[in-house]
Motif scaffolding. Structure first.
Motif, PDB file in Angstrom:
ATOM      1  N   ASP A  83       0.832  -1.200   0.000  1.00 10.16           N
ATOM      2  CA  ASP A  83       0.000   0.000   0.000  1.00 10.16           C
ATOM      3  C   ASP A  83       0.874   1.260   0.000  1.00 10.16           C
ATOM      4  O   ASP A  83       2.103   1.192   0.050  1.00 10.16           O
ATOM      5  CB  ASP A  83      -1.011  -0.010   1.148  1.00 10.16           C
ATOM      6  N   HIS A  84       0.234   2.415  -0.079  1.00  9.41           N
ATOM      7  CA  HIS A  84       0.958   3.676  -0.225  1.00  9.41           C
ATOM      8  C   HIS A  84       1.646   4.120   1.062  1.00  9.41           C
ATOM      9  O   HIS A  84       2.373   5.124   1.051  1.00  9.41           O
ATOM     10  CB  HIS A  84      -0.010   4.767  -0.702  1.00  9.41           C
ATOM     11  N   ASP A 120      -4.560   0.859  -3.035  1.00 14.01           N
ATOM     12  CA  ASP A 120      -5.090   1.791  -2.033  1.00 14.01           C
ATOM     13  C   ASP A 120      -5.563   1.033  -0.797  1.00 14.01           C
ATOM     14  O   ASP A 120      -5.410   1.492   0.332  1.00 14.01           O
ATOM     15  CB  ASP A 120      -6.245   2.604  -2.612  1.00 14.01           C
TER      16      ASP A 120
END
Length: 222
Positions: A83-84, A120
């Motif tokens: 994920d980010h 996301d």
């Protein structure tokens, strides 16, 4: 140059002589191990992967066990999803306990993966995998069910029976209807008696090289 080779070339720039370097499993890391031998093989290697250990030994690296290594300069690995925020699921290989040891020892822990694995929110198709002491099997299966999940013991592909880790433990693939509170779920399972480790890497990733097969470009996550 393939996108995998482009990722490897970026990773090579981070490896310097005299470093202690961690190499995980997977084909991209395997290519990095081979390529590094042609450029800067004056390094010491640690690895959680028997396949990578064999390759590194054949290539002439000094390979040491993490039991006798108190610090790693940099480590490279793959992932199933990222994920980010630098959290990752590493569910496929089943060596996540030893991978986490190296990640925790490393000053920098880099993932080498494709852009489409950056998400996301984690996809529930990828299981949260637990390495479990055999004696805790029933406890773990019941607890996962109580938490709304479905637990399956991973079976071996090449023989009758269960897949066992190098430490002789079971791998339990856990599917949940949502990963919205994955951090809390991970803590609850990771602290359960008999669970050695989970496949969720919570803020252990320093950065990642992400390859885009469409544009044939590589960029860093951060």
């Amino acid at each position: 140059m393939t996108i995998k080779q482009a990722i490897v070339q970026q990773a090579l720039t981070l490896i310097k002589p005299q470093m202690v370097v961690g190499f995980g499993g997977g084909s991209t890391v395997g290519e990095l191990v081979k390529e590094a031998a042609n450029h800067v093989n004056d390094i010491t290697v640690v690895t959680p992967s028997p396949t990578t250990r064999q390759l590194a030994t054949v290539l002439g690296y000094t390979v040491v066990d993490t039991a006798y290594c108190d610090r790693v300069d940099i480590a490279f690995d793959g992932c199933d999803q990222l994920d980010h925020h630098g959290n990752a699921l590493k569910s496929g290989g089943g060596i996540h306990a030893n991978e986490k040891i190296i990640a925790s020892l490393a000053d920098e822990y880099w993932l080498l993966t494709m852009q489409d694995r950056l998400v996301d929110q984690f996809d529930i198709k990828t299981p949260l995998v637990l390495e479990v002491l055999p004696a805790a099997l029933s406890l773990v299966m019941r607890t996962v069910s109580d938490l709304g999940g479905q637990a399956t013991i991973r079976t071996a592909n090449n023989r009758d029976g269960f897949t066992l880790t190098d430490s002789g433990n079971l791998l339990i693939d856990c599917h949940f209807p949502t990963y919205a509170k994955l951090t809390d779920l991970n803590v609850e399972l990771a602290t359960l008696a008999g669970v050695v480790e989970t496949s969720y890497f919570d803020h252990l990733v320093t950065n990642a090289w992400l390859g885009d097969a469409t544009t044939n470009t590589v960029k860093a996550l951060f």
